[in-house]
Design an enzyme around this catalytic site. Structure first.
Site, PDB file in Angstrom:
ATOM      1  N   GLY A  18       0.835  -1.209   0.000  1.00  0.00           N
ATOM      2  CA  GLY A  18       0.000   0.000   0.000  1.00  0.00           C
ATOM      3  C   GLY A  18       0.863   1.249   0.000  1.00  0.00           C
ATOM      4  N   GLY A  29      -0.864   7.826   0.721  1.00  0.00           N
ATOM      5  CA  GLY A  29      -1.269   7.837   2.126  1.00  0.00           C
ATOM      6  C   GLY A  29      -0.176   7.376   3.083  1.00  0.00           C
ATOM      7  N   ASP A  59      -1.619  -7.026  -6.466  1.00  0.00           N
ATOM      8  CA  ASP A  59      -2.831  -7.040  -5.638  1.00  0.00           C
ATOM      9  C   ASP A  59      -2.554  -8.020  -4.494  1.00  0.00           C
ATOM     10  OD1 ASP A  59      -5.262  -7.573  -4.446  1.00  0.00           O
ATOM     11  OD2 ASP A  59      -6.377  -7.655  -6.340  1.00  0.00           O
ATOM     12  N   ASN A  75       0.740  -2.739   5.219  1.00  0.00           N
ATOM     13  CA  ASN A  75      -0.036  -1.501   5.391  1.00  0.00           C
ATOM     14  C   ASN A  75      -1.270  -1.450   4.493  1.00  0.00           C
ATOM     15  OD1 ASN A  75      -0.344   1.639   5.741  1.00  0.00           O
ATOM     16  ND2 ASN A  75      -0.101   1.296   3.546  1.00  0.00           N
ATOM     17  N   TYR A  94     -15.023  -3.441   8.956  1.00  0.00           N
ATOM     18  CA  TYR A  94     -13.665  -2.868   9.037  1.00  0.00           C
ATOM     19  C   TYR A  94     -13.062  -3.099  10.419  1.00  0.00           C
ATOM     20  CZ  TYR A  94      -9.847   0.475   9.108  1.00  0.00           C
ATOM     21  OH  TYR A  94      -8.601   1.059   9.242  1.00  0.00           O
ATOM     22  N   GLU A 152      -6.743   9.647   1.949  1.00  0.00           N
ATOM     23  CA  GLU A 152      -7.947   9.426   1.132  1.00  0.00           C
ATOM     24  C   GLU A 152      -8.722   8.192   1.576  1.00  0.00           C
ATOM     25  OE1 GLU A 152      -6.677   9.270  -2.975  1.00  0.00           O
ATOM     26  OE2 GLU A 152      -5.424  11.037  -2.664  1.00  0.00           O
ATOM     27  N   PHE A 153      -8.307   7.614   2.685  1.00  0.00           N
ATOM     28  CA  PHE A 153      -8.905   6.375   3.174  1.00  0.00           C
ATOM     29  C   PHE A 153     -10.423   6.510   3.340  1.00  0.00           C
ATOM     30  CE2 PHE A 153      -9.907   3.363   6.638  1.00  0.00           C
ATOM     31  CZ  PHE A 153      -9.396   2.214   6.072  1.00  0.00           C
TER      32      PHE A 153
END
Ligand SMILES: NC(=O)c1ccc[n+]([C@@H]2O[C@H](COP(=O)([O-])OP(=O)(O)OC[C@H]3O[C@@H](n4cnc5c(N)ncnc54)[C@H](OP(=O)(O)O)[C@@H]3O)[C@@H](O)[C@H]2O)c1
Length: 227
Positions: free
Chosen positions: A8, A12, A57, A79, A144, A180-181
């Site tokens: 990731g 961010g 991915d 992350n 989540y 931008e999460f």
């Protein structure tokens, strides 16, 4: 030069971690967005660091196993993560699966690929980016928050399992971070932690004396006046 792989890393928190760790490590930056990864690598190399990119991915087991098979990594930062925050009755099966498969399966696949090498070498550090949502429930977070509770259970069980093999495991649990999460716009909330703040937490965890293992780091904004 030691190597740090950050998932990731295209934006961010992951990008900030990659840039911070580049001060001491050759970075392997992993994410799906090829162009954004190239930009991260350019930025790191312009600042005097070294960075390779892997377009991947993390929820694709076969692709992860193939891409990471021959890598020797000293620090792994899991992350990559997805948060789709909405009432459970509105959460689609695909949205449930995406969060489970990136936040949990992906962490397992990447760790499973790189941990045997760390054990064989008798050294390594795995840092998993959890969340305070892994401790505190909140409305709209049933899926989540469940994934982040699982990240803590995974991390702390693994920590106990591999520390005598010379491998350290840390879970970092940030509160709200300005990225931008979850569909937010980055740069809009000065009270939040910054991605750089979380990167400092990672740096702290991996730079402890040989005998000391920081296994859990909770980070939150120092002030929450949102006016
Ligand atoms: N922001 C917060 O308030 C906050 C608070 C606590 C914890 N966290 C955690 O911090 C981590 C990073 O979040 P962030 O705020 O930086 O979010 P972000 O800006 O949305 O970045 C998410 C990163 O994950 C990558 N990613 C998503 N799906 C992926 C996949 N299938 N394979 C590989 N990479 C994938 C994205 O890259 P691509 O799209 O290019 O693949 C991107 O680089 C997450 O684990 C999140 O749960 C965030």
């Amino acid at each position: 030069m030691s190597t740090a792989l950050v998932t990731g890393a295209s934006r961010g928190i992951g990008r900030a971690i990659a840039e911070r760790l580049a001060e001491r490590y050759e970075i392997i930056a992993v994410a799906r967005a090829a162009k954004a990864l190239e930009e991260v690598a350019r930025h790191i190399e312009k600042s005097g660091g070294r960075c390779r990119t892997i377009v991947l991915d993390v929820s694709d087991h076969a692709a992860v196993a193939k891409a990471l098979a021959s890598l020797e990594v000293d620090v792994l930062v899991n992350n990559a993560g997805v948060g789709i925050i909405k009432p459970l009755v509105e959460l689609g099966v695909d949205e449930w699966r995406q969060q489970m498969s990136v936040n949990l399966d992906g962490m397992f696949y990447v760790t499973r690929a790189l941990l045997p090498g760390m054990i064989a070498r008798g050294s390594g550090h795995i840092v998993n980016i959890g969340s305070l949502a892994g401790r505190n429930p909140f409305v709209g977070g049933a899926c989540y928050s469940a994934t982040k509770h699982a990240v803590i259970g995974f991390s702390e069980s693994l920590m106990l399992e591999v520390r005598d093999a010379g491998v350290r495991v840390t879970v970092i649990m940030p509160g709200s971070v300005d990225t931008e999460f979850g569909g937010h716009t980055a740069g809009g909330a000065s009270w939040k932690l910054t991605p750089g703040d979380v990167a400092e937490g990672v740096w702290y965890a991996i730079n402890q004396p040989e005998r000391a293992l920081v296994s859990r780091v909770e980070m939150r904004p120092a002030r929450v006046a949102r006016g």
